[in-house]
Structure formats: structure tokens, C-alpha cells
Design a protein around this motif. Sequence first.
Motif, mmCIF file in Angstrom:
data_model
loop_
_atom_site.group_PDB
_atom_site.id
_atom_site.type_symbol
_atom_site.label_atom_id
_atom_site.label_comp_id
_atom_site.label_asym_id
_atom_site.label_seq_id
_atom_site.Cartn_x
_atom_site.Cartn_y
_atom_site.Cartn_z
ATOM 1 N N ALA A 16 1.162 -1.454 0.038
ATOM 2 C CA ALA A 16 -0.210 -0.216 -0.288
ATOM 3 C C ALA A 16 1.035 1.052 -0.027
ATOM 4 C CB ALA A 16 -1.094 -0.090 1.114
ATOM 5 N N ASP B 46 1.898 1.958 -3.608
ATOM 6 C CA ASP B 46 1.163 2.646 -4.039
ATOM 7 C C ASP B 46 0.572 3.703 -4.374
ATOM 8 O OD1 ASP B 46 0.516 -0.033 -5.899
ATOM 9 O OD2 ASP B 46 -1.118 -0.336 -4.896
ATOM 10 N N THR C 256 -1.377 3.818 -6.584
ATOM 11 C CA THR C 256 -2.716 4.697 -6.830
ATOM 12 C C THR C 256 -3.503 5.931 -7.633
ATOM 13 O OG1 THR C 256 -2.177 4.529 -4.054
ATOM 14 C CG2 THR C 256 -3.948 6.410 -5.094
ATOM 15 N N SER D 181 -4.353 1.731 -10.302
ATOM 16 C CA SER D 181 -4.749 -0.281 -9.750
ATOM 17 C C SER D 181 -3.289 -0.275 -9.705
ATOM 18 C CB SER D 181 -4.307 -0.751 -11.044
ATOM 19 O OG SER D 181 -3.758 -0.398 -12.377
ATOM 20 N N ARG E 113 -2.018 -3.166 -4.990
ATOM 21 C CA ARG E 113 -3.741 -2.807 -3.825
ATOM 22 C C ARG E 113 -4.591 -2.174 -4.959
ATOM 23 N NH1 ARG E 113 -2.806 -3.844 1.308
ATOM 24 N NH2 ARG E 113 -5.721 -3.252 1.348
ATOM 25 N N ASP E 114 -5.567 -2.406 -5.160
ATOM 26 C CA ASP E 114 -6.302 -1.863 -6.159
ATOM 27 C C ASP E 114 -7.155 -0.698 -5.474
ATOM 28 O OD1 ASP E 114 -5.290 -3.064 -8.573
ATOM 29 O OD2 ASP E 114 -7.454 -4.466 -9.113
#
Length: 317
Positions: A232, A235, A274, A278, A281-282
Amino acid sequence: MSRIAIVGSGYMGGGMAQVFALGGHDVVISDVTAEIAAANLERIRTETAQFEEQGLFAPGATDIITARISAAESIEVAVADADVVEEAVPERIEIKHETLRRISAAAPASAVIGSNTSTISIAALAEAVTRPERFLGVHFSNPAPFVPGVEIIPHAGTDEATIRAAEEIIAGSGKVPARVKDVTGFVLNRLQYALFHEATQLVEEGVATPEDIDAVVRSTFGFRLPFFGPFAIADMAGLDVYAFCYASLQGTFPERFATPAILAERVAAGELGTKTGSGFRDIAPERIAELVAYRNRAYAKMAQLLDELGPSPFDAV
């Protein structure tokens, strides 16, 4: 409610007993002798009263622990009518094998049997278990009452029903179960020791002192970790940014910081985290503002908590 037997009543076993009792289960602890189990029961009760007085346990916790945790005179007596057995003996395979044989011989055939091993192969431990399909790793972290995560580690022959039962009991006791595969070190210790290994190299290279490395970790990326895991965080930073940083690190450390293939594949596919919706973690584009607000609120609350607690005894002047 299940009847849970803890085999090995030291600090890890005692902490797990507290967790399960406060989660609504009857718990019986056992050890190599009845005297050790009885002494550890008294320690558990004393600690619980202290935790309640300190506000770490909810009011009434001491009464619950007193009512729900008992000590057995032997391993065999402890596991005789258990629905779940958790082994928490020293981290030596010969000790665990002998203990698991005794558990297998005395526990009901339907009992789920877990091991709190932190590094030993679950498949290797399963060799000592009768009906190994009911056996898996259930790995708590120390101190068990206060660290929420628990690794759930099936071996290749573990029944799915056994895995689900373990996950339900852990989640129902207020913990966070995470299912991982049976590999050396599992997830927790592979990550923990990877960080420690790089930290020791920084010290050996004269880059920083242990004190300053600890300060960097806990006040920068470690500050984020209670709220977001490494995928996360990557992302949110941008996977293209991560790829660029890997390329920079490779100028000095070409093998140590080779770009992970799964990162390169996502960047090549335009999945940058983010900002593209995608990555690892989408997240839906309409929820990005919500995510940013949560992140900012979480970090501000963490700063407030640290200020309230003050420095640890390691860092206090």
C-alpha cells in the motif's frame, strides 16, 4: 465458545491464554510439571490485574481471567477434552516433536492442533502429529495480548476446514489472522530479519549508528507501518517512483537492490499505483481523496500518541 488448551505456559503461552479467555473461551494451561503450570497461572492472574489497573485491559478482565483460565496437572489432562490445542514450547524441533506426539495421543481426534513456532517448517512439525490434516501453525507475536497480528500457516496436508476454524477463533478473539504459506521464516520473520540485516550492514559500513538508524526507521517509513503495509505504501508513493529509486540504488548496489520482477511488470503495464487506480492494491479513483484523508488523519493521530507517551526508556535522556 471453544475449550482451548495451551501447552507451554511461559510468557507466550500465558499471553495467548489471556487472549483466548478474554475472547470468550475456556482455557487450560499445562507445562512440563503441574507445579510450573500452577505457578504460571498465578503469574498470569497477577499480570492481568496489573494490566487492568494500568488501563491496558478492560475493567473486569481480572475476573474473566480468573474464571476462565485453569492449570492442568499434565499435558494429557489439559488436552483430553480440548477443541483446540496450541503448542508453545521452546523453539527446538525435538522438544516440539515430543510434545506434539503427546498431544496427538491424548487430544480428541477432532481437535485442531496449532504450533506457535516462529521459524520451524510446519510440514516438519506435522511429522509428529497423528492426523496431520488437523495441524497448522498459529504464530502469535510477543507480547501476545497487545500485538494484533497472527500468522496462520497451513502445511500442504492441512484441511481447509482446519484453517478456517483457526482463522475464526483468532478473529473472534480480537486478533488479525493472515494466512501464509509454509516457508522458512514465514512472512513476519523474513521481513523482520531482512530489515535487521540491512540495518546491520549500514552500521558496518559506517553510514549511521544503531541509535540514528532506529530514529530514522521509527520516525519515517516505520511511522506509516501501523496503518499501511509495504505494498500500500508503494502504491501511494507511485510504482514508477519505486522503479526509479531501485535504478538509483543499483548504481552502487547492483545485486542487493535488483528491481523486483513484479514491480517492473506493473510499471511496464502502466499500473503505477494509486494515481492510476491499480498497482499492487487496487482502489477506485473516487476513493482516493478518502484514502488521503485517512492517511493524514492516521499520521497526525500517531504523532499525538507518541507525544503523549513520550520517549521510550531507550531514548529518554
